[in-house]
Design an enzyme around this catalytic site. Structure first.
Site, short mmCIF file in Angstrom:
data_model
loop_
_atom_site.label_atom_id
_atom_site.label_comp_id
_atom_site.label_asym_id
_atom_site.label_seq_id
_atom_site.Cartn_x
_atom_site.Cartn_y
_atom_site.Cartn_z
N GLU A 65 27.82 34.94 50.61
CA GLU A 65 27.43 33.72 52.20
C GLU A 65 26.63 34.47 52.91
O GLU A 65 25.18 34.21 53.65
CB GLU A 65 28.74 33.48 52.59
CG GLU A 65 29.84 32.48 52.09
CD GLU A 65 30.57 33.25 51.01
OE1 GLU A 65 30.37 34.20 50.64
OE2 GLU A 65 32.11 33.37 51.42
N GLY A 280 38.18 41.28 14.34
CA GLY A 280 38.18 40.10 12.86
C GLY A 280 39.96 39.24 12.75
O GLY A 280 40.01 39.47 14.14
N PRO A 281 39.97 38.91 11.74
CA PRO A 281 40.83 37.71 11.42
C PRO A 281 42.75 38.48 12.00
O PRO A 281 43.25 37.53 12.17
CB PRO A 281 40.79 37.36 9.71
CG PRO A 281 39.34 38.19 9.71
CD PRO A 281 38.79 38.83 10.21
C1 AOF Z 1 33.66 35.65 49.63
N1 AOF Z 1 32.59 36.05 49.02
O1 AOF Z 1 30.95 35.92 47.49
C2 AOF Z 1 32.91 36.79 47.20
C3 AOF Z 1 34.67 36.92 48.34
O2 AOF Z 1 35.62 43.91 49.58
P1 AOF Z 1 34.96 43.21 49.53
O3 AOF Z 1 34.56 42.72 51.32
O4 AOF Z 1 33.64 43.15 48.81
O5 AOF Z 1 36.21 42.09 49.73
C4 AOF Z 1 36.51 41.32 48.31
C5 AOF Z 1 37.11 40.62 48.21
O6 AOF Z 1 36.42 39.24 48.98
C6 AOF Z 1 38.07 39.38 47.17
O7 AOF Z 1 38.56 40.15 46.12
C7 AOF Z 1 37.95 37.58 47.20
O8 AOF Z 1 38.79 37.76 47.78
C8 AOF Z 1 37.13 37.90 48.85
N2 AOF Z 1 35.55 37.55 47.28
N3 AOF Z 1 34.64 35.98 49.13
O9 AOF Z 1 33.72 35.36 51.17
C9 AOF Z 1 32.04 35.92 47.67
N4 AOF Z 1 33.15 37.36 46.30
ZN ZN Z 2 32.83 37.42 51.47
#
Ligand code: AOF
Ligand code: ZN
Length: 350
Positions: A65, A280-281
């Site tokens: 974001e 593999g299998p």
């Molecule tokens: C978002 N946008 O692009 C992502 C999110 O340790 P931090 O601060 O990086 O937070 C990790 C947590 O944030 C992750 O476990 C998930 O709940 C959320 N990830 N959230 O708003 C993002 N990658």
């Molecule tokens: Zn975030």
């Protein structure tokens, strides 16, 4: 930086088109963000034009974001944020995305999947409290059954999500009797396998396959150049892996067991979330029999071999009640070959 200027739009987008773009952005960063989820975010201005598109940076970096907001600048004011995951509401490794969205003056937030991580959850409530319109669960399944599935599975179970990749003929052979397999599937299918490898955290094969085929298991371009992201290469099994085996290198691990449960636990301890099992299998059958396969990606060539190395191979007798059935979510044509993507549903699998 994971901003995608090539994805901004010249024309206004519908919410569905904007979500498709956010999914594309998330897809582009898949394999580079774990243990964080690969998320995509699109900022639409008041006219609906995509003025910011970004994905999550590698862990410790920024979420999707704030990067999309940075691209949008003042045009985010009064606009809409379209995100594949509910914006986080916590100070983790980075400040809360909810506050960044409110500060930029966004008036509407649309997301696909609610954040199941209790630490980061609560974004919707906070945004609504700030008088921002929030639309959740928008095209949720596209994201939840798609590239976010491994991370969601890991959030629920703390175990790696296992995708079994198979490639074979219509009569179910992965190689000829002399183990030659080079051209069973065509160039497009092979290129796809390599791109797919680069998106995973680990590629797994049995030690039997290492001995017999001496695979490299790197992710490469059709010209043989290594892609920029290389997953761990894991051999599972009790046979020794030769000191000069191609699979060896910095990111090689050997899990010395035949027990799928033990292997899963070991991979969980290694922090692995998104794992591709390539055979593999014997190994394929062992994972299937342990009901440890969460998804399959099956490449099928319109060809017959009549005999050879089967795609799966079990020692056990079976009856029809032992069938491992999956739910098809996509069928793609790659040159002459087809790729079936199918998911296992049921307990803990969403
Ligand atoms: C978002 N946008 O692009 C992502 C999110 O340790 P931090 O601060 O990086 O937070 C990790 C947590 O944030 C992750 O476990 C998930 O709940 C959320 N990830 N959230 O708003 C993002 N990658
Ligand atoms: Zn975030």
């Amino acid at each position: 930086m994971a901003q995608f200027p090539d994805l901004v739009s010249a024309q206004p987008l519908t919410d569905a088109q904007a979500m498709a773009l956010a999914i594309e952005a998330g897809q582009r960063v898949r394999g580079t963000t774990y243990p964080n989820p690969p998320i995509g975010c699109v900022i639409l201005d008041t006219a609906g034009i995509a003025v910011g598109v970004a994905g999550t940076e590698p862990v410790g970096g920024r979420h999707a974001e704030p990067q999309a907001l940075e691209m949008a600048g003042a045009r985010a004011q009064g606009g809409t944020a379209v995100v594949t995951l509910e914006p986080c509401n916590h100070i983790g490794r980075t400040p809360p995305c909810t506050e960044a969205l409110a500060a930029a003056g966004v008036s509407r937030v649309i997301f696909a999947v609610a954040d199941p991580n209790p630490v980061a959850a609560g974004g919707s409530e906070w945004l609504r409290y700030k008088d921002i319109e929030v639309i959740g669960e928008f095209q949720r399944n596209q994201v939840a059954a798609g590239y976010l599935r491994p991370w969601l599975h890991w959030q629920r179970t703390r175990r790696p999500h296992i995708t079994l990749k198979t490639a074979g003929t219509l009569d179910g052979f992965a190689a000829a009797t002399d183990r030659t397999s080079q051209w069973i599937t065509g160039e497009q299918a092979r290129a796809r396998v390599h791109v797919d490898r680069a998106r995973r955290q680990a590629i797994v094969v049995g030690t039997g396959t290492v001995l017999a085929d001496n695979p490299r298991l790197t992710a490469r371009t059709p010209d043989g150049e290594e892609l920029s992201t290389q997953p761990l290469r894991i051999a599972i099994g009790t046979s020794e892996v030769a000191t000069d085996a191609n699979i060896r290198g910095d990111n090689f691990r050997h899990i010395r067991t035949h027990d799928v449960e033990v292997a899963l636990e070991t991979m969980a301890d290694m922090g692995l979330i998104d794992v591709l099992v390539e055979g593999g299998p014997r190994l394929a059958s062992a994972f299937l029999e342990a009901d440890a396969v969460d998804a399959i990606e099956s490449y099928i060539a319109p060809a017959f071999l009549g005999a050879g190395l089967p795609v799966t191979s079990s020692n056990h007798e079976t009856s029809i009640t032992d069938i491992s059935r999956f739910r098809t979510v996509a069928v793609e044509t790659l040159g002459d070959d087809i790729l079936i993507t199918a998911l296992r549903s049921g307990k803990d699998r969403g």
